[in-house]
Enzyme design. Structure first.
Site, PDB file in Angstrom:
ATOM      1  CE  LYS A  73      -3.593  -2.279   3.256  1.00 24.24           C
ATOM      2  NZ  LYS A  73      -4.003  -2.264   4.467  1.00 24.24           N
ATOM      3  N   GLY A  74       2.056   1.221   0.484  1.00 28.09           N
ATOM      4  CA  GLY A  74       2.871   2.326   0.851  1.00 28.09           C
ATOM      5  C   GLY A  74       2.945   3.280  -0.423  1.00 28.09           C
ATOM      6  CD  GLU A 129       8.539  -0.724  -2.671  1.00 29.71           C
ATOM      7  OE1 GLU A 129       7.426   0.151  -2.103  1.00 29.71           O
ATOM      8  OE2 GLU A 129       8.970  -1.898  -1.958  1.00 29.71           O
ATOM      9  CG  ASP A 130       6.777   2.417   0.539  1.00 31.33           C
ATOM     10  OD1 ASP A 130       7.649   1.485   0.047  1.00 31.33           O
ATOM     11  OD2 ASP A 130       5.878   2.314   1.405  1.00 31.33           O
ATOM     12  CG  ASP A 133      14.029  -0.731   5.833  1.00 41.55           C
ATOM     13  OD1 ASP A 133      15.076  -0.265   6.170  1.00 41.55           O
ATOM     14  OD2 ASP A 133      13.383  -1.558   6.651  1.00 41.55           O
ATOM     15  CE  LYS A 161      13.995   3.434   7.010  1.00 42.66           C
ATOM     16  NZ  LYS A 161      13.248   2.317   8.015  1.00 42.66           N
ATOM     17  CG  PHE A 182       9.732   2.762  11.237  1.00 42.66           C
ATOM     18  CD1 PHE A 182       9.829   1.660  10.518  1.00 42.66           C
ATOM     19  CD2 PHE A 182       8.262   3.260  11.302  1.00 42.66           C
ATOM     20  CE1 PHE A 182       8.826   0.924   9.883  1.00 42.66           C
ATOM     21  CE2 PHE A 182       7.241   2.699  11.059  1.00 42.66           C
ATOM     22  CZ  PHE A 182       7.454   1.362   9.925  1.00 42.66           C
ATOM     23  CG  ASP A 189       2.037   1.154   7.432  1.00 39.00           C
ATOM     24  OD1 ASP A 189       2.580   0.895   6.718  1.00 39.00           O
ATOM     25  OD2 ASP A 189       1.365   0.103   8.190  1.00 39.00           O
ATOM     26  NE  ARG A 195      -1.075   2.230   4.724  1.00 39.03           N
ATOM     27  CZ  ARG A 195      -0.335   1.398   4.526  1.00 39.03           C
ATOM     28  NH1 ARG A 195       0.895   2.047   4.092  1.00 39.03           N
ATOM     29  NH2 ARG A 195      -0.053   0.137   4.951  1.00 39.03           N
TER      30      ARG A 195
HETATM   31  P1  IMP Z   1      12.355  -3.788   2.343  1.00 41.32           P
HETATM   32  O1  IMP Z   1      11.792  -5.169   2.054  1.00 41.32           O
HETATM   33  O2  IMP Z   1      13.001  -3.922   4.014  1.00 41.32           O
HETATM   34  O3  IMP Z   1      13.248  -3.074   1.740  1.00 41.32           O
HETATM   35  O4  IMP Z   1      11.238  -3.288   2.837  1.00 41.32           O
HETATM   36  C1  IMP Z   1      10.244  -2.754   2.230  1.00 41.32           C
HETATM   37  C2  IMP Z   1       8.693  -2.109   2.786  1.00 41.32           C
HETATM   38  O5  IMP Z   1       8.756  -2.198   4.116  1.00 41.32           O
HETATM   39  C3  IMP Z   1       8.847  -0.828   2.234  1.00 41.32           C
HETATM   40  O6  IMP Z   1       8.059  -0.671   0.958  1.00 41.32           O
HETATM   41  C4  IMP Z   1       7.744  -0.405   3.119  1.00 41.32           C
HETATM   42  O7  IMP Z   1       6.322  -0.644   2.935  1.00 41.32           O
HETATM   43  C5  IMP Z   1       8.061  -1.028   4.615  1.00 41.32           C
HETATM   44  N1  IMP Z   1       8.954  -0.081   5.263  1.00 41.32           N
HETATM   45  C6  IMP Z   1      10.344  -0.233   5.567  1.00 41.32           C
HETATM   46  N2  IMP Z   1      10.970   0.882   6.231  1.00 41.32           N
HETATM   47  C7  IMP Z   1       9.949   1.448   6.539  1.00 41.32           C
HETATM   48  C8  IMP Z   1       9.526   2.804   7.429  1.00 41.32           C
HETATM   49  O8  IMP Z   1      10.711   3.406   7.714  1.00 41.32           O
HETATM   50  N3  IMP Z   1       8.355   3.064   7.393  1.00 41.32           N
HETATM   51  C9  IMP Z   1       7.254   2.411   6.888  1.00 41.32           C
HETATM   52  N4  IMP Z   1       7.390   1.408   6.286  1.00 41.32           N
HETATM   53  C10 IMP Z   1       8.446   0.946   6.097  1.00 41.32           C
HETATM   54 MG    MG Z   2       6.005  -0.602   0.230  1.00 42.07          MG
END
Ligand code: IMP
Ligand code: MG
Length: 207
Positions: A73-74, A129-130, A133, A161, A182, A189, A195
């Protein structure tokens, strides 16, 4: 010491740091789950960067069949703003993904909750992508999308990040590089809240 691979960021955005005391939505002031939300990136700065990304994408994708894949959703807020800054005919598809539970730690488990509604074979796919991480989600999505035989697949992420990278992923268009905090708002969210904040903020738990 564990060394982590660095993601390939071909066009890094500006690095931002946090400042306290900026405005936040009144409704969250009294929320029992939060004591404070501080602004990391304000709405004007986001809008300016989204305009720049839209202009770059417009230049790079001229004459191609562009499909924006909004990762739900992000990314719903970012995608809707970005799409309106791209001056090209394009399609928008949605990919529902869940990679987090009710916590702020990556589970590493990616669940597809909604798939594309039309094939993207021979199309130029830009995954929106939002935030990248650990990189686990986007790496999984790139593998999945490549099986659909698009002409190309690239990534546009609003936030990155780098301190938390666990897998190397290409980020072709990047809004901002942020510190290891975070963040919420502008589609992101915390346990499904925040959001609708118009800016990217930091939330501090009261528990
Ligand atoms: P990853 O798989 O660890 O790269 O995380 C990807 C997803 O985790 C992102 O698309 C977000 O939806 C969520 N996410 C990661 N970091 C944050 C944050 O700081 N705030 C909110 N959502 C996050
Ligand atoms: Mg996301």
């Amino acid at each position: 010491m564990v060394t982590r691979p660095r993601p390939v960021v071909t066009r890094p955005g500006p690095t931002v740091t946090t400042h306290l005391g900026a405005p936040f939505l009144q409704c969250y002031l009294a929320h029992p789950m939060a004591t404070n939300v501080s602004t990391m990136i304000d709405a004007d700065r986001i809008a300016e960067r989204v305009r720049e990304l839209g202009a770059e994408i417009t230049r790079d994708y001229a004459g191609r069949n562009l499909v924006l894949v909004c990762v739900l959703k992000g990314s719903f807020v970012f995608t809707s703003d970005l799409a309106r800054q791209i001056d090209l005919p394009l399609r928008v598809e949605f990919l529902g993904v869940r990679s987090y539970g009710e916590d702020t730690k990556s589970s590493g488990i990616v669940q597809i909750t909604h798939d594309l509604t039309k094939p993207v074979e021979n199309d130029h796919v830009l995954v929106v992508e939002d935030i990248v991480d650990t990189g686990l989600t986007i790496a999984h999505l790139l593998d999945l999308l490549r099986t659909r035989k698009p002409a190309s697949v690239k990534v546009c992420a609003l936030l990155h990040k780098p301190a938390r990278t666990r897998i190397q992923v290409p980020i072709d268009y990047l809004g901002f590089t942020i510190e290891d905090k975070f963040v919420v708002g502008y589609g992101l969210d915390w346990a499904e809240r925040y959001r609708n904040l118009p800016f990217i903020g930091l939330v501090e738990s009261s528990s």
